[in-house]
Motif scaffolding. Sequence first.
Motif, PDB file in Angstrom:
ATOM      1  N   ASP A   7       0.871  -1.187   0.000  1.00 32.23           N
ATOM      2  CA  ASP A   7       0.000   0.000   0.000  1.00 32.23           C
ATOM      3  C   ASP A   7       0.904   1.231   0.000  1.00 32.23           C
ATOM      4  N   GLU A   9       0.059   3.985   1.234  1.00 30.37           N
ATOM      5  CA  GLU A   9      -0.200   4.665   2.514  1.00 30.37           C
ATOM      6  C   GLU A   9       0.472   3.853   3.609  1.00 30.37           C
ATOM      7  N   HIS A  11       0.737   3.972   6.785  1.00 30.83           N
ATOM      8  CA  HIS A  11       0.081   3.597   8.035  1.00 30.83           C
ATOM      9  C   HIS A  11      -0.741   2.334   7.891  1.00 30.83           C
ATOM     10  N   TRP A  12      -1.301   2.102   6.669  1.00 27.35           N
ATOM     11  CA  TRP A  12      -2.048   0.866   6.439  1.00 27.35           C
ATOM     12  C   TRP A  12      -1.110  -0.335   6.497  1.00 27.35           C
ATOM     13  N   ASN A  15       0.183  -0.842  10.102  1.00 30.23           N
ATOM     14  CA  ASN A  15      -0.868  -1.300  10.997  1.00 30.23           C
ATOM     15  C   ASN A  15      -1.222  -2.765  10.748  1.00 30.23           C
ATOM     16  N   LEU A  16      -1.456  -3.110   9.491  1.00 30.09           N
ATOM     17  CA  LEU A  16      -1.872  -4.480   9.178  1.00 30.09           C
ATOM     18  C   LEU A  16      -0.768  -5.495   9.454  1.00 30.09           C
ATOM     19  N   ASP A  54      -3.407  -2.842  -1.888  1.00 31.26           N
ATOM     20  CA  ASP A  54      -4.355  -1.758  -2.146  1.00 31.26           C
ATOM     21  C   ASP A  54      -4.653  -1.733  -3.645  1.00 31.26           C
ATOM     22  N   LEU A  81      -7.486  -4.837  -1.373  1.00 31.32           N
ATOM     23  CA  LEU A  81      -8.122  -3.893  -0.450  1.00 31.32           C
ATOM     24  C   LEU A  81      -8.469  -2.619  -1.212  1.00 31.32           C
ATOM     25  N   GLY A  83     -10.643   1.379  -0.906  1.00 34.57           N
ATOM     26  CA  GLY A  83     -11.477   2.336  -0.181  1.00 34.57           C
ATOM     27  C   GLY A  83     -12.758   2.634  -0.923  1.00 34.57           C
ATOM     28  N   LYS A 104     -11.854  -1.111   2.688  1.00 31.35           N
ATOM     29  CA  LYS A 104     -11.168  -0.534   3.840  1.00 31.35           C
ATOM     30  C   LYS A 104     -12.160   0.175   4.742  1.00 31.35           C
ATOM     31  N   PRO A 105     -11.982   0.131   6.028  1.00 26.70           N
ATOM     32  CA  PRO A 105     -11.046  -0.765   6.739  1.00 26.70           C
ATOM     33  C   PRO A 105     -11.709  -2.131   6.928  1.00 26.70           C
TER      34      PRO A 105
END
Length: 537
Positions: A7, A9, A11-12, A15-16, A54, A81, A83, A104-105
Motif C-alpha cells: 500500500d 499509505e 500507516h495501512w 498497521n496491518l 491496495d 483492499l 477504499g 477498507k477498513p
Amino acid sequence: MQLIIVDDEAHWVDNLSTTKPWHKLGIEHVHKAYSAQEALRIIETHPIDIVISDVLMPEMTGIELIGEIRKRDARIKCIILSGHSDFEYAKEALRNQAVDYLLKPPTDAELLGAVSAALEQLNAEWESVSSRERTEFTLRENLPLLRGQLLLNALHGERLPEEEWSRKLESYGLPIRFGECALLLVRLEEEFGQYRNNGQQLLEYAIVNIAEEIFGEHASVWSVKEDHGYLTFLLQLKESTEVGIEFVLEKLSMQLQAKVKQFLKGSVSIVTTDPFSFPAELAERYRHAVACFRQIVGEERDFVMRAVDQLRNVAQEPLEALHAPPGLGNLIEAGRWEAAERKLFDICSELEDKGAESWEHCLEAGYVIASSFAHFAHRNGQSLVSLIGEDMEPLQSGEAFASIGKLRSWSLGALVKLRDGTSKEVKDIRSVYVKKIQEFVELNLHMDVTLRALADHVNLHPTHLSKLYKIETGEGVSEYVSRLRMETACHKLKSTDKKVYEISSEIGYLDPAYFIKVFKRQYGVTPQEYREGKTTT
C-alpha cells in the motif's frame, strides 16, 4: 508461509503487518512494501505465498500488480483492499483470480477469513502436487530408470543397509530377494557395430527382451547396461534344480546366442558367474566378470564362459575405494571437500591393506588422484601448477607415488591448496559481479534498475544474484539501490538548484509525490525542508 502487504499509505501497511495475529494462521513472515515496484522486488527474492494489496496506487494499480505477479508465479494468492466499493474493480479482481476483494477498513474477521481462504487454496494445491497418487504415478513412469540405476550403483560397490535394500526392492517392484544369485554379462560383437549411431538402443532393447523371455521361465531377472557397454543380468532361480544353476545358465546362455543370431543377425559373447550371496558379494563378482572379458584379447568371439575359470589368473584386484562411487573428481567438482578428504584416506588405507609392496596399486591411485586434480583446475580455467605450486614438482618427478605415505601426504596437501585457491577465486568472482552491478546502477539510476534488470545485465538468475550480493556486501540489492537513490537525492538537493521533481526523475522516481513520501519516511523531513536545512526534532 510468507505474506506481503502492499500500500502506498504507510500507516495501512504498518498497521496491518504488526497488529494482526498472523502467526496463528501459520504465517511465518510478513513483508512490507510501499509501492507495487517494491513489492515485485521482494517477490523476486522471497518465497511469497500471499499478497494483500491496495487497489489504487501510484505507478501501478493493485489489479496491474496481480497481472505482473501472475507472470512470475501463478501460485501466489492475491487479496485486494480498496477504499471504494467499485464494481468494475471488484470484477477485474475476480477476473484476475483474486481470492477476495475487501473494503477498507476490513474487520479482523474479514481480513483473517480471506487469508485463511487463500491458505486453504494453497494447501489444497500443494497437497495435490505431493499426493500419494501423483507420486506413485511419477514413480511408475520412471521405474525402469530407477531400477537400472539401483543395480548399477550396486555393481559399482555402493552399500545399503539391509532394511534400505528391502524397502527399495519392494517399492521398485523387483522380484529379487536376498540370497543366492548369479550374474550374466553380454557383449555385443562387431556385427552390431554398424548400428552404433543408429538403432543401437533398439538392438539392445531387443536383446534384453529375448534374454528376459528365455531366462524368465526359470529365474527372476533384473537387467541394466553398465558403463563398459555390457548388458548385465542379475538372475535368481525360481526353483532349486538338481543339475545346478551353472548348468542352467550355460544352457540358457547358448539359447540366447542362438536367438540373437537367428533374429538379429549378430553374435554376442557371454560371461556368467558362479552363484553368490546377494547383495553382499554382488560388486566383487561383477568385477571378476568384467576382468574375465578384459583377459580375452584375441579373436575369440561368440563364446559362453564362466568367470570362475579366470579367477586364478587375476593376480591383482582393482582398488575398491578408488573406483567406488562417488568418484574423487565428482566430490571435488561438487565442492564436497571433507568427503574428498575422507575418500583419500580410504584409498590410502586400502593400499596399506593390500600391502605396502604394491607399487602398481600406488601408481594407479596416484594417476587417478592427479588426473582428478588437473581436471578440476582446468574446468575452473586455471592450471594445476598455479593452484598447488611447489607440490607440482613431486608429481612431475613421480616422487608423489613412491610410497603410500608419500601419496597420502602429497594428495592431502594438494587438496587443501585446491580448496583454498578456488575459494579465493569464488570470492573474486563475487567481487567482480558486485562491481558490475554497482557501476550499472550508478550510471542508470534514472532507469530500470530492478533486481531482474540487474540480473539480466550480468547474466545471472535474480535469486542467485540477490544471494551473491548479500553474501559479499551484507546488504540486499534493493536496499543498495534505495540507499543510493536517497544519498544521490540528498547530494543534489544540497549542491544544485534543480527542482524536486527534476531530482525525483533523475534518481528513478517517476512520481514526485511518491518520491517525497519515501524521502520523508527515510529522513523525517520533505526534500524541500532538507534543502532548507531543517531536521527532525
